[in-house]
Design an enzyme around this catalytic site. Sequence first.
Site, PDB file in Angstrom:
ATOM      1  N   ASP A  32       0.797  -1.231   0.000  1.00  0.00           N
ATOM      2  CA  ASP A  32       0.000   0.000   0.000  1.00  0.00           C
ATOM      3  C   ASP A  32       0.830   1.283   0.000  1.00  0.00           C
ATOM      4  O   ASP A  32       0.343   2.339  -0.362  1.00  0.00           O
ATOM      5  CB  ASP A  32      -0.959   0.007   1.202  1.00  0.00           C
ATOM      6  CG  ASP A  32      -0.226  -0.231   2.533  1.00  0.00           C
ATOM      7  OD1 ASP A  32       1.011  -0.379   2.521  1.00  0.00           O
ATOM      8  OD2 ASP A  32      -0.902  -0.289   3.578  1.00  0.00           O
ATOM      9  N   HIS A  33       2.097   1.199   0.404  1.00  0.00           N
ATOM     10  CA  HIS A  33       2.896   2.427   0.522  1.00  0.00           C
ATOM     11  C   HIS A  33       3.589   2.796  -0.790  1.00  0.00           C
ATOM     12  O   HIS A  33       3.429   3.885  -1.312  1.00  0.00           O
ATOM     13  CB  HIS A  33       3.952   2.264   1.615  1.00  0.00           C
ATOM     14  CG  HIS A  33       3.422   2.429   3.007  1.00  0.00           C
ATOM     15  ND1 HIS A  33       2.454   1.632   3.543  1.00  0.00           N
ATOM     16  CD2 HIS A  33       3.740   3.319   3.988  1.00  0.00           C
ATOM     17  CE1 HIS A  33       2.188   2.027   4.783  1.00  0.00           C
ATOM     18  NE2 HIS A  33       2.969   3.053   5.074  1.00  0.00           N
ATOM     19  N   ASP A  90       4.028  -1.058  11.318  1.00  0.00           N
ATOM     20  CA  ASP A  90       3.545   0.272  10.952  1.00  0.00           C
ATOM     21  C   ASP A  90       2.939   0.880  12.209  1.00  0.00           C
ATOM     22  O   ASP A  90       2.183   0.219  12.928  1.00  0.00           O
ATOM     23  CB  ASP A  90       2.487   0.180   9.849  1.00  0.00           C
ATOM     24  CG  ASP A  90       2.193   1.556   9.297  1.00  0.00           C
ATOM     25  OD1 ASP A  90       2.739   1.901   8.234  1.00  0.00           O
ATOM     26  OD2 ASP A  90       1.451   2.314   9.964  1.00  0.00           O
ATOM     27  N   ARG A 150      -0.435  12.882  10.116  1.00  0.00           N
ATOM     28  CA  ARG A 150       0.869  13.494  10.420  1.00  0.00           C
ATOM     29  C   ARG A 150       1.093  14.717   9.548  1.00  0.00           C
ATOM     30  O   ARG A 150       0.831  14.660   8.339  1.00  0.00           O
ATOM     31  CB  ARG A 150       2.009  12.496  10.178  1.00  0.00           C
ATOM     32  CG  ARG A 150       2.001  11.417  11.192  1.00  0.00           C
ATOM     33  CD  ARG A 150       3.210  10.515  11.140  1.00  0.00           C
ATOM     34  NE  ARG A 150       3.114   9.634  12.286  1.00  0.00           N
ATOM     35  CZ  ARG A 150       3.426   8.342  12.288  1.00  0.00           C
ATOM     36  NH1 ARG A 150       3.914   7.783  11.193  1.00  0.00           N
ATOM     37  NH2 ARG A 150       3.295   7.636  13.375  1.00  0.00           N
ATOM     38  N   SER A 154       6.867   7.290  12.862  1.00  0.00           N
ATOM     39  CA  SER A 154       6.786   6.002  12.186  1.00  0.00           C
ATOM     40  C   SER A 154       7.513   4.871  12.931  1.00  0.00           C
ATOM     41  O   SER A 154       8.406   5.104  13.743  1.00  0.00           O
ATOM     42  CB  SER A 154       7.404   6.186  10.813  1.00  0.00           C
ATOM     43  OG  SER A 154       7.912   4.994  10.310  1.00  0.00           O
ATOM     44  N   ARG A 199       9.316   2.820  11.218  1.00  0.00           N
ATOM     45  CA  ARG A 199      10.339   2.371  10.258  1.00  0.00           C
ATOM     46  C   ARG A 199      11.663   2.071  10.948  1.00  0.00           C
ATOM     47  O   ARG A 199      12.286   2.944  11.554  1.00  0.00           O
ATOM     48  CB  ARG A 199      10.505   3.399   9.128  1.00  0.00           C
ATOM     49  CG  ARG A 199      10.941   4.766   9.547  1.00  0.00           C
ATOM     50  CD  ARG A 199      10.860   5.774   8.388  1.00  0.00           C
ATOM     51  NE  ARG A 199       9.491   6.118   8.086  1.00  0.00           N
ATOM     52  CZ  ARG A 199       9.068   7.321   7.691  1.00  0.00           C
ATOM     53  NH1 ARG A 199       9.934   8.307   7.523  1.00  0.00           N
ATOM     54  NH2 ARG A 199       7.799   7.548   7.450  1.00  0.00           N
TER      55      ARG A 199
HETATM   56  C1  MIC Z   1       4.011   6.510   8.228  1.00  0.00           C
HETATM   57  O1  MIC Z   1       2.834   6.845   8.318  1.00  0.00           O
HETATM   58  O2  MIC Z   1       4.956   7.242   8.589  1.00  0.00           O
HETATM   59  C2  MIC Z   1       4.332   5.140   7.684  1.00  0.00           C
HETATM   60  C3  MIC Z   1       4.950   5.333   6.375  1.00  0.00           C
HETATM   61  O3  MIC Z   1       3.156   4.389   7.518  1.00  0.00           O
HETATM   62  C4  MIC Z   1       5.250   4.457   8.695  1.00  0.00           C
HETATM   63  C5  MIC Z   1       5.836   3.204   8.243  1.00  0.00           C
HETATM   64  C6  MIC Z   1       6.998   3.384   7.309  1.00  0.00           C
HETATM   65  O4  MIC Z   1       7.783   4.300   7.469  1.00  0.00           O
HETATM   66  O5  MIC Z   1       7.116   2.543   6.428  1.00  0.00           O
HETATM   67  C7  MIC Z   1       4.638   4.207  10.065  1.00  0.00           C
HETATM   68  O6  MIC Z   1       3.752   4.926  10.465  1.00  0.00           O
HETATM   69  O7  MIC Z   1       5.105   3.328  10.799  1.00  0.00           O
HETATM   70 FE1  SF4 Z   2      -0.121   4.876   5.055  1.00  0.00          FE
HETATM   71 FE2  SF4 Z   2       1.189   5.586   7.276  1.00  0.00          FE
HETATM   72 FE3  SF4 Z   2      -0.288   7.350   5.911  1.00  0.00          FE
HETATM   73 FE4  SF4 Z   2      -1.489   5.442   7.220  1.00  0.00          FE
HETATM   74  S1  SF4 Z   2      -0.243   7.066   8.099  1.00  0.00           S
HETATM   75  S2  SF4 Z   2      -1.965   6.113   5.148  1.00  0.00           S
HETATM   76  S3  SF4 Z   2      -0.079   3.738   6.957  1.00  0.00           S
HETATM   77  S4  SF4 Z   2       1.569   6.340   5.199  1.00  0.00           S
END
Ligand code: MIC
Ligand code: SF4
Length: 650
Positions: free
Chosen positions: A64-65, A119, A379, A535, A537
């Site tokens: 999905d990313h 995630d 975010r 995140s 990550r």
């Molecule tokens: C995000 O919202 O920052 C992400 C991308 O979903 C991350 C995961 C990632 O960095 O792959 C998260 O929230 O953990």
């Molecule tokens: Fe995707 Fe993270 Fe954004 Fe949710 S917050 S839509 S998991 S990138």
Amino acid sequence: MGLTLTEKILKKHLADGEFSKGSEIGIKIDQTLTQDATGTMAYLEFEAIGVPRVKTERSVAYIDHNTLQSGFENADDHRYIGSAAKKHGIYFSRPGNGICHQVHLERFGIPGKTLIGSDSHTPTGGGIGMLAIGAGGLDVAVAMGGGAYYITYPKILNVKLSGKLSPWVSAKDVILEVLQRLTVKGGVGKVIEYTGDGVKLLTVPERSTITNMGAELGATTSIFPSDKITKQFLEAQKRGEDWVELSADADAAYDEVIEIDLSALEPLTACPHSPDNIKTVSELAGMKIDQVCIGSCTNGSLADLMKAAHILKGKTVHHSVSLSIAPGSKQVLNMLAQNGALSALIDAGARILESACGPCIGMGQSPNSGGISLRTFNRNFEGRSGTKDGQIYLLSPETAAVSAVTGVLTDPRTLGDMPRFEEPNEFIINDNMVEPPAPADQADAVEILRGPNIKPFPATKPLEENITATCSLKVGDNITTDHIMPAGAKILPLRSNIPAISRYCFTVCDDKFPERAESLGESMIVGGINYGQGSSREHAALAPLHLGVKAVIVKSFARIHRSNLINAGILPLTFADEADYDKISEGDNIELANIRKQIEEGKNEFVLNNKTNGAGIKVNCDLSGRAKDIILAGGLLDYTRESLSEGDIN
Ligand code: MIC
Ligand code: SF4
């Protein structure tokens, strides 16, 4: 004395440790999820652990990313994850099927079960009474292998909801209110449990918006009871048999309680660049805007998009605004298509994107220079949109949609009567985009497909006796993982290649950092409060590891990032006296003498010596028994391999 809902679930899943606040406990994990941006690493790690089939009740790999596929890298990652899933017993949700949290809620989540996901927004599952926690990829790999997941036994904060939301005020405003009261670090070490009469009037998608954004409080997770509303939702998903009734005991004791009268709330917005920088929409109303984005795992549900469609029907998106809409899942998009709402959105001029994270993670739709973008996401960290000076405001789908029409930030209450949207009795169910794994007896024949961009997990080594290293970077408070390891369309394709992605580490703060850290060989980073928020990550730990970072010394850490550092074998240190932050400057030479011996002896307070200015600085490194062994081994992968050879994966 009665138990909270969290305690009931934890008790049922306790695999290791004692039930006492603040101590470390291991819990059995029933389900796992991964997404593609963290998934390749998680499956490489799972392969390295060497367990042939997952031991969980259900594990799902979502794509999905990274769905832009601007080069071969993303597509290769998808193929690798699909093949690893097939071989190792994991369900594979193909690109196009939707955002992991939305799809998991719709199709797989079960009240009372434990879920960890690579995630940070995994707590979305708390909307149906799951104990759902965001974790690093390596933790997920270990859980898939049957290992327990370790957390600090949390404090439990009760948010008691009373009253009823006023027209045009929505779940997003509830969580923004909680963020205003608690701030982005107010949830650290806590589970947020929602109770009270107000809960009974909130639908599952509304509850999930609230638990989803509990991640922005830094909370371990957030949870709602599983009641009649949950039952209706699961029945509408043709999963009525998964429902169980769950709630806290009436005499449950909480560590903290806050009360929110839903009737007193009004539309709110989180202003740049932090989800807790809250103002009312009415006080900012009239502000000219450039962009509106609706969707994401926070507000991509059918109800959210139906409300937007109602507002946009028969109207045109304002000529100076770009409106994009990313539905949370194929199910949502398909239902919008069948009931005609999609047509209203298209007709109004919305730019319909695929069901994926998209602009939320900077995969396209970056605003113009200095542009003001209203987003229903979770975010608004600086630069995350892909435009460094983009001004991102987080708000409800109602406020977003009406503002897209007027071209200025608009209080939706000015629209008059609000239509009621009833949750459907039946969702369209078609799981054709979820591929089941190969049966165990055919798994050997499944070939793992690796692309050239997929590089192995970086090498780690056991903790050294003495560390002498230079401070390669000094940063301030609330540093996010988007600062440490930025995402976006250019960098996300490198998630499977740590040497390549490391070239972007901390470049948001200082574009010379990767070069400098590498030339220093071994170094340390100094930071302020709530370091590593955001995140899950693990790249935010693996890239510094690759660049030679041995320790991070800060005023305080965010939960997931601290465990990712430990998992990577990097020492997470906190200043015993925050004022000592001023005693280290970039370029100073720092010595940690006999550190291995001291940790082995169980010490958790050390003195580091700033050889440049002669200061002796007290730092803490509170490591539980297991975390201590992980650090000594040089990281979780080595620790797990060692434990496996001793026959115990915990
Ligand atoms: C995000 O919202 O920052 C992400 C991308 O979903 C991350 C995961 C990632 O960095 O792959 C998260 O929230 O953990
Ligand atoms: Fe995707 Fe993270 Fe954004 Fe949710 S917050 S839509 S998991 S990138």
